[in-house]
Design an enzyme around this catalytic site. Sequence first.
Site, PDB file in Angstrom:
ATOM      1  N   LYS A 174       0.834  -1.342   0.003  1.00  0.00           N
ATOM      2  CA  LYS A 174       0.007   0.026  -0.060  1.00  0.00           C
ATOM      3  C   LYS A 174       0.834   1.010   0.042  1.00  0.00           C
ATOM      4  O   LYS A 174       1.348   1.840   1.169  1.00  0.00           O
ATOM      5  CB  LYS A 174      -0.848   0.082   1.402  1.00  0.00           C
ATOM      6  CG  LYS A 174      -1.813   1.318   1.214  1.00  0.00           C
ATOM      7  CD  LYS A 174      -2.492   1.791   2.404  1.00  0.00           C
ATOM      8  CE  LYS A 174      -1.469   2.731   2.980  1.00  0.00           C
ATOM      9  NZ  LYS A 174      -1.282   4.237   2.002  1.00  0.00           N
ATOM     10  N   GLU A 249       9.905   2.202  10.416  1.00  0.00           N
ATOM     11  CA  GLU A 249      11.165   3.080  10.108  1.00  0.00           C
ATOM     12  C   GLU A 249      10.350   4.427  10.296  1.00  0.00           C
ATOM     13  O   GLU A 249       9.775   4.907   9.227  1.00  0.00           O
ATOM     14  CB  GLU A 249      11.713   3.058   8.899  1.00  0.00           C
ATOM     15  CG  GLU A 249      13.106   3.538   8.540  1.00  0.00           C
ATOM     16  CD  GLU A 249      13.084   4.982   8.391  1.00  0.00           C
ATOM     17  OE1 GLU A 249      13.403   5.936   9.264  1.00  0.00           O
ATOM     18  OE2 GLU A 249      12.671   5.381   7.123  1.00  0.00           O
ATOM     19  N   CYS A 282      13.902  11.524   6.308  1.00  0.00           N
ATOM     20  CA  CYS A 282      13.698  11.516   7.995  1.00  0.00           C
ATOM     21  C   CYS A 282      15.047  11.420   8.322  1.00  0.00           C
ATOM     22  O   CYS A 282      15.122  11.777   9.709  1.00  0.00           O
ATOM     23  CB  CYS A 282      13.009   9.831   8.265  1.00  0.00           C
ATOM     24  SG  CYS A 282      13.504   8.867   7.160  1.00  0.00           S
ATOM     25  N   GLU A 382      10.037  17.376  14.073  1.00  0.00           N
ATOM     26  CA  GLU A 382      10.540  17.065  12.860  1.00  0.00           C
ATOM     27  C   GLU A 382       9.583  17.855  11.833  1.00  0.00           C
ATOM     28  O   GLU A 382       8.408  17.651  11.777  1.00  0.00           O
ATOM     29  CB  GLU A 382      10.096  15.443  12.255  1.00  0.00           C
ATOM     30  CG  GLU A 382      10.870  15.333  11.070  1.00  0.00           C
ATOM     31  CD  GLU A 382      10.609  13.821  10.705  1.00  0.00           C
ATOM     32  OE1 GLU A 382      11.652  13.222  10.166  1.00  0.00           O
ATOM     33  OE2 GLU A 382       9.594  13.262  11.270  1.00  0.00           O
TER      34      GLU A 382
END
Length: 479
Positions: A174, A249, A282, A382
Amino acid sequence: MIEKRQFYINGAWVEPLAGTAHEVIDPSTEEPCAVISLGGEADTNAAVAAAKAALPGWMATPVEERIAALERVYAAYKTRTEDLGTAISMEMGAPIDMAKTLQAGAGIRHLKTFIQAAKEFPWERPLGDHAPNDRIIHEAVGVCALITPWNWPMNQITLKVGAALVAGNTMVLKPSEESPLDAMIFAEIMEAADLPPGVFNLVNGDGTGVGSQLSSHPDVDMVSFTGSTRAGRLISIAAADTLKRVHLELGGKGANLVFADADEKAVKRGVLHMMNNSGQSCNAPSRMLVEAPIYDRVVEEAAAIAEKITVGPASEEGRHIGPVVNGSQWDKIQGLIEKGIEEGARLVAGGPGRPEGFNKGFYVRPTVFADVTNDMTIAQEEIFGPVLSILKFEDEDEAVQIANDTPYGLTNYVQSQDGARRARMARALRSGMVEMNGESRGAGAPFGGMKMSGNGREGGSWGIHDFVEVKAVSGWAAE
């Protein structure tokens, strides 16, 4: 306008059973560039059923044949990199040159590395000389749900599919609904590789729909997810009832420790790395920690470098950064830039609003803040945009304390000519990866983090380990 309304299930392209239309937006123009279908529960169930039916046969396929299948995927992939790059650039805003080389190119590197790693992997091995009749067998986990993000789509798809496939798993992919077009090209690549029906399946959908259905599905044995920490937490909760394996992750807030003896290119390297992919990585070095004696000079240099970075449409060739992926991300980034100013950080480059000359498109000004302290929002959250925070430290101990004072633990960076210091920093920094002096990790090095950055490892033999169960056998009979 591209129309992509089909899913790839059980070795065939099929119309959605319960799909709804979804517009894919070109972030450079804010205009729709494609229409796809988002699946419903019936589509999810069909894909999982196909994967479950294919699992016994694929698990039992000799590893040499699974490697040969991955080699076919690799060969087919190399013929479609232009198509993949074009799709990635249009759907998520990576500049076209970068999209074709780095974005699409990542898949070539990962698939090649998995082929080599699989040939060397200890699929079956003796336990040791002390137990001559004991064997350790590595076998597939089972049906795997692979949920991938929009920021480096082919990087993440190939990291998951390559490892899962060669380990004998079957899968349902997906991709992010923000970047589905490259994933559909990848499904065509898998079709060209002539895999048994049901080994690889693709269902488009969003996180609350297909993503949640896969995470809680009783016939899914493992979820491998890359994305936000918030979504990773929800997936873990959804998967808990069925005790399925979950590999995550997630986000990061990387510290880049610049010591007074750093090489002359260290600051430029750090700023450009932060701004690459419009800051949507990231593992971006989003906090630059600078030793006090060189702090003022580094701030001035970093600001000057950021001011020279150009911003432009993803379709244009050249070395510039494109837009961020969508309006929600743009709004979030703008809010955090405003928060940095409000909390007292010193804006030395960029700032709120679009770059000069743009009144449309999700473009963000390359932004640098100085005099940031680690209690500020921009030092802890972040941002996922081209925004760099610069902090000052006095000595190694303070540098480590600041670097580790974050919920995240993905990648940290060290710039120093002192080898003993680099070794100390490598051991002290709490992150899954530490990169020094601009030297990239080697092929097959494990990618992943700790703390709120997740728990999985991707790439090479480490990535294969994530997709296998370990079986201990005693009383082994020679074949």
